[in-house]
Enzyme design. Structure first.
Site, short mmCIF file in Angstrom:
data_model
loop_
_atom_site.label_atom_id
_atom_site.label_comp_id
_atom_site.label_asym_id
_atom_site.label_seq_id
_atom_site.Cartn_x
_atom_site.Cartn_y
_atom_site.Cartn_z
N ASP A 1 20.41 48.48 22.81
CA ASP A 1 20.03 48.24 21.42
C ASP A 1 18.51 48.24 21.26
O ASP A 1 17.76 48.12 22.23
CB ASP A 1 20.61 46.91 20.95
CG ASP A 1 20.95 46.91 19.47
OD1 ASP A 1 20.44 47.78 18.73
OD2 ASP A 1 21.72 46.04 19.04
N ASP B 1 25.70 49.64 11.97
CA ASP B 1 26.15 48.25 12.02
C ASP B 1 27.15 47.95 10.91
O ASP B 1 27.82 46.91 10.95
CB ASP B 1 24.95 47.31 11.87
CG ASP B 1 24.23 47.08 13.18
OD1 ASP B 1 24.76 47.48 14.23
OD2 ASP B 1 23.11 46.51 13.16
N TRP C 1 19.34 50.65 6.68
CA TRP C 1 20.22 49.93 7.59
C TRP C 1 21.57 49.72 6.91
O TRP C 1 21.65 49.36 5.73
CB TRP C 1 19.60 48.57 7.96
CG TRP C 1 20.55 47.74 8.78
CD1 TRP C 1 20.78 47.87 10.12
CD2 TRP C 1 21.39 46.69 8.31
NE1 TRP C 1 21.73 46.95 10.52
CE2 TRP C 1 22.13 46.21 9.43
CE3 TRP C 1 21.62 46.10 7.07
CZ2 TRP C 1 23.05 45.18 9.34
CZ3 TRP C 1 22.54 45.06 6.97
CH2 TRP C 1 23.24 44.61 8.09
#
Length: 715
Positions: A461, A531, A182
């Site tokens: 999402d 992100d 991530w």
């Protein structure tokens, strides 16, 4: 390119895949057959030169003398796992048939492509397997998939069903793949093959942040511009595996498909199973050639619908500006600034529904929060529209919060195993999309919102991976089907929504880039790349993503500093140049900018509108890699198809004392054409820009960027 298959005693043998053979002549002598050692058994006793352990095959099985990893495995009703597929017939189809229930590249006419179907049969079980190969007139690509049909009288179980397998005649390759985590997705990994296997995979229920469903083999001297590359990309969004195995004879087997880990599929008589599609690309023009093939193929023949060829709007998203703490007036203030700066779309992110003040409630309750929006979501959208902006919305429809009306009404609608803990992540569970009634509820809930609010953009999402994979709907014999049935259900729902609301531009997201794969692009032509919005981190992320995925699919935003993920301070100019190398937008509080910053944002927006078509649809040439050397420099450029226009971006991370004079050599230009370089105020021939390059001025500052506009000089 050429791709050659030969039948050897009924076994489809893989003979050649590579640069096009213009004068093919007699191909029967390409495959060299020699008698091997006794540890490679012979299935045809009268011909000792045939051993499945050494024969290059199109779709190999295990248990009948091939000891390498197989492409498929079946379990028969008696528990045995021995099958042997032999050629039955074949057919050639003009164009490209659709895959039932699965995304795939397509042909818009029969002249664009041809499809070969090889039909193989296991005589003992009666199972038929159809290998599908589509080749394209305009691309060095072959799309492969497999359909299993139980034409026998007894049920069988699929234990392994990969989409493609290719046997290469040697092992002088390096593997290249994309890995990460991530906020640092799709970093490039490159390493030499060795005896044994190189395996990348996901067991997370999605294609994942950690690995991407892509692998390439390339010769050791291959770079961006030169050398042979073989790319394998899986059009699938769930668990996958890609493996390159070097065997005892220094040959290499590459395969890709659904991960056989925790997978089993029951096929009753008359039933069929379709594998996802693997798109295989050959390039003898290095990694750049491979990437440009994937880019154009995926941009024009995987992405589809109204928005495929349209300019993607410049947006502002309120997430990092407000997080959950907003009201209608605050949103209107940001939208007012956006309109004055030339931005085209406002996106309302998380927190507009249920009682959503943090990430621990309300997922599944898709109705507006009247506390934050007392006059309703439609009123807010109209206020945004009245400013001249389109209105977009964030949703996370695959999830349910334990603290939600939906969960309290239907606690069995999530993935779970009876008697086991229901593990939460981000305080949420995953809805069971293998169940039709769950999908129908979500379709109706979202449709009600989309019909009542003038939404033109949706960010979809998905913020966790699968645990306790089980379904209350299916019996024990089908529990290992649930992960794949989930993906099939997801595709069905997305397809239904896209068809019902063709005017909406859908962008996929999974904590950023956790599900950036070709399967999602079939329904949603762009993805939130990561992100992590830090411009320095984004250099590696966007560079790696561009190995396979077109620029038009990559969402990229300017965010505030200090950056919310890594705390770095970078200039607004550099943040803009990185974000403009994708689908451009902002994710910050525009009301907090200084007058000088607002003026620069206005210039960035205006400049991007001028080059938007070029960036989103032009050909990408990667010039300097952040993965090579110290990683201090990155550069790429976009060139129009007719080579009359280009835009170049150069980035340097850290300043250095007494630095050497540098030049940036360009690519993709016509060597015979004269080009004007705006920043230099001078014109140069294409060959000079390619072989000598642009002079780079020394700058004593960290995190700098330069943008050059280049146009052909009209005679």
């Amino acid at each position: 390119m050429s791709y050659i298959i030969q039948l050897v005693q009924g076994y489809p043998a893989h003979i050649y895949w590579g640069k096009r053979l213009n004068r093919q002549g007699n191909l029967s002598d390409i495959l060299v057959r020699v008698e091997r050692c006794s540890f490679s058994p012979n299935p045809v006793p009268e011909d000792k030169t045939i051993s499945l352990d050494t024969l290059p095959q199109e779709y190999p099985q295990y248990g009948t003398s091939d000891f390498r990893h197989p492409a498929y495995q079946l379990q028969l009703e008696d528990g045995t796992r021995i099958t042997e597929l032999l050629y039955q017939t074949h057919r050639i189809i003009e164009g490209k048939p659709e895959l039932e229930g699965l995304p795939a590249v397509y042909a818009e006419s029969g002249q664009e492509a041809q499809t070969l179907e090889l039909e193989l049969v296991d005589a003992h079980s009666g199972v038929t397997v159809i290998l599908s190969y589509t080749v394209f007139e305009a691309f060095n690509a072959v799309a492969r998939s497999v359909r299993f049909v139980n034409t026998g009288k007894q049920p069988v179980s699929l234990l392994r069903a990969l989409s493609a397998s290719v046997d290469f005649p040697d092992d002088q390759y390096e593997s290249l793949y994309l890995s990460g985590a991530w906020a640092k997705e799709r970093h490039i990994q490159r390493r030499a093959l060795r005896p044994g296997s190189t395996v990348i995979e996901s067991r997370r229920g999605s294609s994942s942040h950690q690995q991407n469903p892509f692998m390439a083999l390339l010769r050791p001297d291959t770079n961006e511009e030169r050398g042979e590359v073989y790319g394998f990309s899986l059009v699938y969004s769930g668990n996958f595996v890609a493996e390159a195995e070097v065997d005892q004879f220094a040959t290499t087997r590459v395969s890709i498909g659904i991960n056989p880990f925790d997978f089993k599929w029951l096929l009753s008589p008359g039933e069929s199973f379709q594998t996802p599609e693997a798109v295989m690309v050959y390039s003898d023009e290095g990694l750049g050639g491979m990437s440009r093939t994937y880019h154009k193929l995926y941009r024009t023949r995987l992405c589809r619908g109204f928005h495929r060829d349209k300019d993607r709007p410049i947006l502002v998203n309120n997430w990092e500006a407000t997080y959950f703490d907003f009201n209608a007036d605050k949103i209107e203030d940001i939208a007012t600034e956006a309109a004055q700066l030339g931005i085209e779309l406002f996106v309302l992110d998380d927190g507009w529904f249920g009682k959503r003040d943090s990430d621990n409630s309300s997922l599944g309750d898709w109705y507006e929060d009247s506390r934050k929006l007392p006059n309703g979501l439609n009123d807010l959208a109209q206020r945004v529209n009245n400013l001249g902006l389109q209105f977009g919305l964030w949703v996370e429809p695959e999830m349910v919060s334990p603290d939600s009306d939906l969960y309290r009404s239907h606690p069995d609608w999530c993935l779970h195993v009876p008697g086991r803990r229901r593990t939460t992540a981000r305080d949420q569970l995953i809805l069971d999309y293998s169940r039709a009634e769950v999908r129908e509820y979500i379709f109706e809930s979202l449709s009600q919102v989309f019909h009542s609010v003038p939404v033109t953009y949706v960010k979809w999402d998905m913020n966790r991976n699968m645990t306790e994979i089980g379904s209350a709907f299916y019996g024990p014999e089908r529990q290992m089907e649930v992960a794949h049935r989930y993906i099939l259900g997801l595709y069905e729902l997305m397809g239904k929504l896209v068809d019902a609301f063709p005017h909406i531009l859908f962008e996929s997201c999974s904590g950023g880039g956790g599900r950036f794969d070709p399967g999602m692009l079939f329904y949603m032509p762009q993805t939130w790349t990561s992100d992590d919005t830090d411009s320095v981190e984004r250099l590696k992320i966007q560079y790696g993503t561009s190995m396979v995925y077109p620029i038009s699919s990559m969402g990229a935003h300017v965010s505030a500093v200090p950056n919310h993920q890594v705390g770095r301070m970078t200039s607004l100019a550099t943040r803009g140049d990185v974000a403009m190398s994708g689908n451009f937008g902002y994710e910050l509080d525009l009301t907090q900018l200084t007058p000088e910053e607002k003026e620069l944002v206005k210039q960035q927006v205006s400049s991007y509108k001028e080059v938007r078509q070029l960036i989103q649809n032009g050909e990408l040439y990667r010039l300097k890699s952040p993965y090579e050397g110290t990683g201090n420099e990155t550069a790429w450029m976009f060139v129009s198809e007719d080579q009359t226009e280009a835009v170049v971006y150069y980035f340097r991370v850290l300043a250095e004392p007494n630095e050497p004079l540098r030049r940036l050599k360009l690519s993709g230009l016509n060597p015979e054409v004269e080009y004007h370089v705006d920043k230099l105020g001078a014109s140069f021939n294409g060959d000079r820009l390619t072989h000598i390059g642009l002079p780079l001025k020394p700058v004593q500052e960290d995190f700098v960027s330069e943008c050059y506009r280049i146009k052909a000089v009209k005679n």
